[in-house]
Design an enzyme around this catalytic site. Structure first.
Site, PDB file in Angstrom:
ATOM      1  N   HIS A   1      -3.831   6.992   2.918  1.00  0.00           N
ATOM      2  CA  HIS A   1      -4.157   5.693   2.329  1.00  0.00           C
ATOM      3  C   HIS A   1      -5.523   5.264   2.862  1.00  0.00           C
ATOM      4  CE1 HIS A   1      -4.109   1.665   1.001  1.00  0.00           C
ATOM      5  NE2 HIS A   1      -3.852   1.123   2.183  1.00  0.00           N
TER       6      HIS A   1
ATOM      7  N   CYS B   1       0.815  -1.228   0.000  1.00  0.00           N
ATOM      8  CA  CYS B   1       0.000   0.000   0.000  1.00  0.00           C
ATOM      9  C   CYS B   1       0.841   1.266   0.000  1.00  0.00           C
ATOM     10  CB  CYS B   1      -0.941  -0.002   1.199  1.00  0.00           C
ATOM     11  SG  CYS B   1      -2.002  -1.444   1.212  1.00  0.00           S
TER      12      CYS B   1
ATOM     13  N   ASN C   1     -10.061  -0.605  -0.103  1.00  0.00           N
ATOM     14  CA  ASN C   1      -8.608  -0.460  -0.085  1.00  0.00           C
ATOM     15  C   ASN C   1      -8.044  -0.952  -1.422  1.00  0.00           C
ATOM     16  OD1 ASN C   1      -5.871  -0.644   0.305  1.00  0.00           O
ATOM     17  ND2 ASN C   1      -5.986  -1.771   2.236  1.00  0.00           N
TER      18      ASN C   1
HETATM   19  N1  COA Z   1     -17.907  -9.752   9.006  1.00  0.00           N
HETATM   20  C1  COA Z   1     -18.346 -10.040  10.247  1.00  0.00           C
HETATM   21  N2  COA Z   1     -17.517 -10.353  11.263  1.00  0.00           N
HETATM   22  C2  COA Z   1     -16.199 -10.356  11.006  1.00  0.00           C
HETATM   23  C3  COA Z   1     -15.683 -10.062   9.743  1.00  0.00           C
HETATM   24  C4  COA Z   1     -16.596  -9.757   8.728  1.00  0.00           C
HETATM   25  N3  COA Z   1     -16.205  -9.452   7.473  1.00  0.00           N
HETATM   26  N4  COA Z   1     -14.336 -10.135   9.794  1.00  0.00           N
HETATM   27  C5  COA Z   1     -14.015 -10.474  11.048  1.00  0.00           C
HETATM   28  N5  COA Z   1     -15.146 -10.615  11.791  1.00  0.00           N
HETATM   29  C6  COA Z   1     -15.262 -10.973  13.207  1.00  0.00           C
HETATM   30  C7  COA Z   1     -14.064 -11.756  13.702  1.00  0.00           C
HETATM   31  O1  COA Z   1     -14.208 -13.127  13.413  1.00  0.00           O
HETATM   32  C8  COA Z   1     -14.125 -11.462  15.170  1.00  0.00           C
HETATM   33  O2  COA Z   1     -15.086 -12.289  15.765  1.00  0.00           O
HETATM   34  P1  COA Z   1     -14.864 -12.917  17.224  1.00  0.00           P
HETATM   35  O3  COA Z   1     -14.768 -11.722  18.147  1.00  0.00           O
HETATM   36  O4  COA Z   1     -16.083 -13.752  17.424  1.00  0.00           O
HETATM   37  O5  COA Z   1     -13.579 -13.674  17.137  1.00  0.00           O
HETATM   38  C9  COA Z   1     -14.636 -10.038  15.247  1.00  0.00           C
HETATM   39  O6  COA Z   1     -15.269  -9.782  13.974  1.00  0.00           O
HETATM   40  C10 COA Z   1     -13.562  -9.011  15.492  1.00  0.00           C
HETATM   41  O7  COA Z   1     -12.477  -9.284  14.602  1.00  0.00           O
HETATM   42  P2  COA Z   1     -11.218  -8.345  14.506  1.00  0.00           P
HETATM   43  O8  COA Z   1     -10.286  -8.889  13.473  1.00  0.00           O
HETATM   44  O9  COA Z   1     -10.668  -8.108  15.866  1.00  0.00           O
HETATM   45  O10 COA Z   1     -11.934  -7.008  13.975  1.00  0.00           O
HETATM   46  P3  COA Z   1     -11.341  -5.584  13.768  1.00  0.00           P
HETATM   47  O11 COA Z   1     -12.139  -4.590  14.499  1.00  0.00           O
HETATM   48  O12 COA Z   1      -9.853  -5.538  13.963  1.00  0.00           O
HETATM   49  O13 COA Z   1     -11.638  -5.317  12.225  1.00  0.00           O
HETATM   50  C11 COA Z   1     -10.396  -5.281  10.155  1.00  0.00           C
HETATM   51  C12 COA Z   1     -11.048  -6.153  11.245  1.00  0.00           C
HETATM   52  C13 COA Z   1      -9.715  -6.214   9.161  1.00  0.00           C
HETATM   53  C14 COA Z   1     -11.465  -4.489   9.484  1.00  0.00           C
HETATM   54  C15 COA Z   1      -9.364  -4.339  10.806  1.00  0.00           C
HETATM   55  O14 COA Z   1      -8.554  -5.066  11.709  1.00  0.00           O
HETATM   56  C16 COA Z   1      -8.471  -3.633   9.834  1.00  0.00           C
HETATM   57  O15 COA Z   1      -8.912  -2.796   9.073  1.00  0.00           O
HETATM   58  N6  COA Z   1      -7.157  -3.917   9.899  1.00  0.00           N
HETATM   59  C17 COA Z   1      -6.143  -3.180   9.195  1.00  0.00           C
HETATM   60  C18 COA Z   1      -6.223  -3.273   7.730  1.00  0.00           C
HETATM   61  C19 COA Z   1      -5.029  -2.546   7.200  1.00  0.00           C
HETATM   62  O16 COA Z   1      -4.797  -1.425   7.538  1.00  0.00           O
HETATM   63  N7  COA Z   1      -4.217  -3.214   6.433  1.00  0.00           N
HETATM   64  C20 COA Z   1      -2.918  -2.679   6.145  1.00  0.00           C
HETATM   65  C21 COA Z   1      -2.900  -1.650   5.167  1.00  0.00           C
HETATM   66  S1  COA Z   1      -3.344  -2.266   3.621  1.00  0.00           S
END
Ligand code: COA
Length: 334
Positions: free
Chosen positions: A256, A115, A286
């Site tokens: 970003h 990214c 993204n």
């Molecule tokens: N729909 C519903 N539930 C989902 C899901 C989806 N698409 N994806 C994950 N979950 C669930 C998980 O299984 C978890 O459930 P649990 O609590 O029963 O285990 C819960 O939601 C929380 O998951 P978590 O991964 O902790 O969520 P989060 O708040 O961190 O959000 C992202 C997930 C991926 C959206 C977030 O972590 C993110 O944006 N990360 C960074 C991305 C990024 O910047 N990448 C680098 C640059 S490209």
């Protein structure tokens, strides 16, 4: 007489096909409400099956070259940032793009910084131009991210989209047009945070690796999220302080577009107002290296980016890599 590097033009290409959160509800166990609340994404664009990264990149590049008032004969370096190249390994996507634009006999290569790729490309272009080695550098961020997404993994497939953006960086003697500063960094200790394990020398293309799904992007989302907020806040504060620029004086904060909550957390730490922050996450998701140039292009086409106005860019991605930049827009008004 000193030479400076000026951000002369912007262009982008947005694929036609829209994939909404409602569409994703039919594909994996997720909901529009969850995606919107946790990421800010409502929909993303997908390239057509027969549309490659270089196809999108060439369209964005032609617009950027036209807006800079340049032809294929004026470009003397092509740099493409992508992690979804037309071909893994060779030839580089930059060389394929050069062919599509009829740019002949010039240096062309890809940058792999996920990214952060577009800002990395900007730093490379700046170095070539300020050293006097090149006059007009075409830099591109282009991704067909849909080609490396596991469409059964709800943790990643909801996040990414396809698209391309391009810019021309040209030599100038006018210091008021010059890119002010760029920070670009990496820390390989976090390799496994965001990775497509195959194909490569560690996991070559073979049936066992394909069956294991190693060709798809894998991400430790929550850990990446926390690192992104912490690292970007520090990096952006540093680049502003170093250049004696007050965040309030930046008209265009163009981060970003990975997650609205990351953008908001970093913006809040800087004291950015909403009207300073450019947001495209809701409609493109993204798009990795394409995200920043697509956002700049949206702002430009809406008439919101004028000659001489300052842009603050920040980005974070696989590697881990991160980068920030402060620069004036040195192109013509839309
Ligand atoms: N729909 C519903 N539930 C989902 C899901 C989806 N698409 N994806 C994950 N979950 C669930 C998980 O299984 C978890 O459930 P649990 O609590 O029963 O285990 C819960 O939601 C929380 O998951 P978590 O991964 O902790 O969520 P989060 O708040 O961190 O959000 C992202 C997930 C991926 C959206 C977030 O972590 C993110 O944006 N990360 C960074 C991305 C990024 O910047 N990448 C680098 C640059 S490209």
């Amino acid at each position: 007489m000193s030479l400076y590097a000026a951000f002369r033009s912007i262009g982008a290409y947005v694929p036609e096909k829209i994939l909404t959160n409602a569409d994703l509800e039919q594909m994996v166990d997720t909901s529009d409400e969850w995606i919107t609340k946790r990421t800010g994404i409502k929909e993303r664009r997908l390239a057509a099956d027969d549309e490659s990264t270089s196809d999108m990149a060439a369209k964005a590049s032609q617009i950027a070259m036209d807006r800079a008032g340049l032809t294929h004969e004026d470009i003397d370096l092509v740099v493409c940032a992508t992690v979804t190249p037309d071909y893994f390994n060779m030839p580089s996507t930059a060389t394929v793009i050069s062919d599509k634009l009829n740019i002949r006999n010039v240096q062309a290569f890809d940058i792999s910084a996920a990214c952060s790729g577009f800002v990395y490309a900007l730093s490379v272009a700046r170095a070539f131009v300020e050293s006097g080695m090149k006059k007009n550098v075409l830099i591109i961020g282009a991704e067909k991210f849909s080609s490396i997404v596991d469409w059964t993994d709800r943790g990643t497939c909801i996040l990414f989209g396809d698209g391309a953006g391009a810019a021309v960086i040209s030599a100038t003697e006018d210091k008021s047009e010059a890119i002010i500063d760029i920070h670009a960094s990496a820390d390989g200790a976090y390799t496994d945070m965001l990775i497509t394990p195959a194909p490569g020398s560690v996991h070559p293309m073979n049936q066992a690796n394909l069956d294991a799904g190693l060709q798809y992007v894998q991400m430790k989302g929550n850990e990446t999220f926390k690192l992104a907020v912490k690292t970007l806040t520090k990096d952006v504060k540093e680049i502003l302080e170093k250049n004696n620029i007050d965040a309030a004086d930046i008209p265009h904060f163009i981060p970003h577009q990975a997650n609205y909550r990351i953008i908001k957390a970093v913006g809040d730490a800087l004291g950015m107002r909403e009207d300073q922050t450019v947001l495209t996450i809701h409609k493109y998701g993204n798009t990795s290296a394409a995200s920043i140039p697509m956002a700049i292009n949206d702002l430009y086409e809406a008439g919101g980016l004028k000659h001489g106005e300052l842009m603050l860019l920040d980005t974070f991605g696989g590697g881990l890599t991160w980068a920030s930049a402060v620069l004036p827009f040195a192109g013509k008004n839309a």
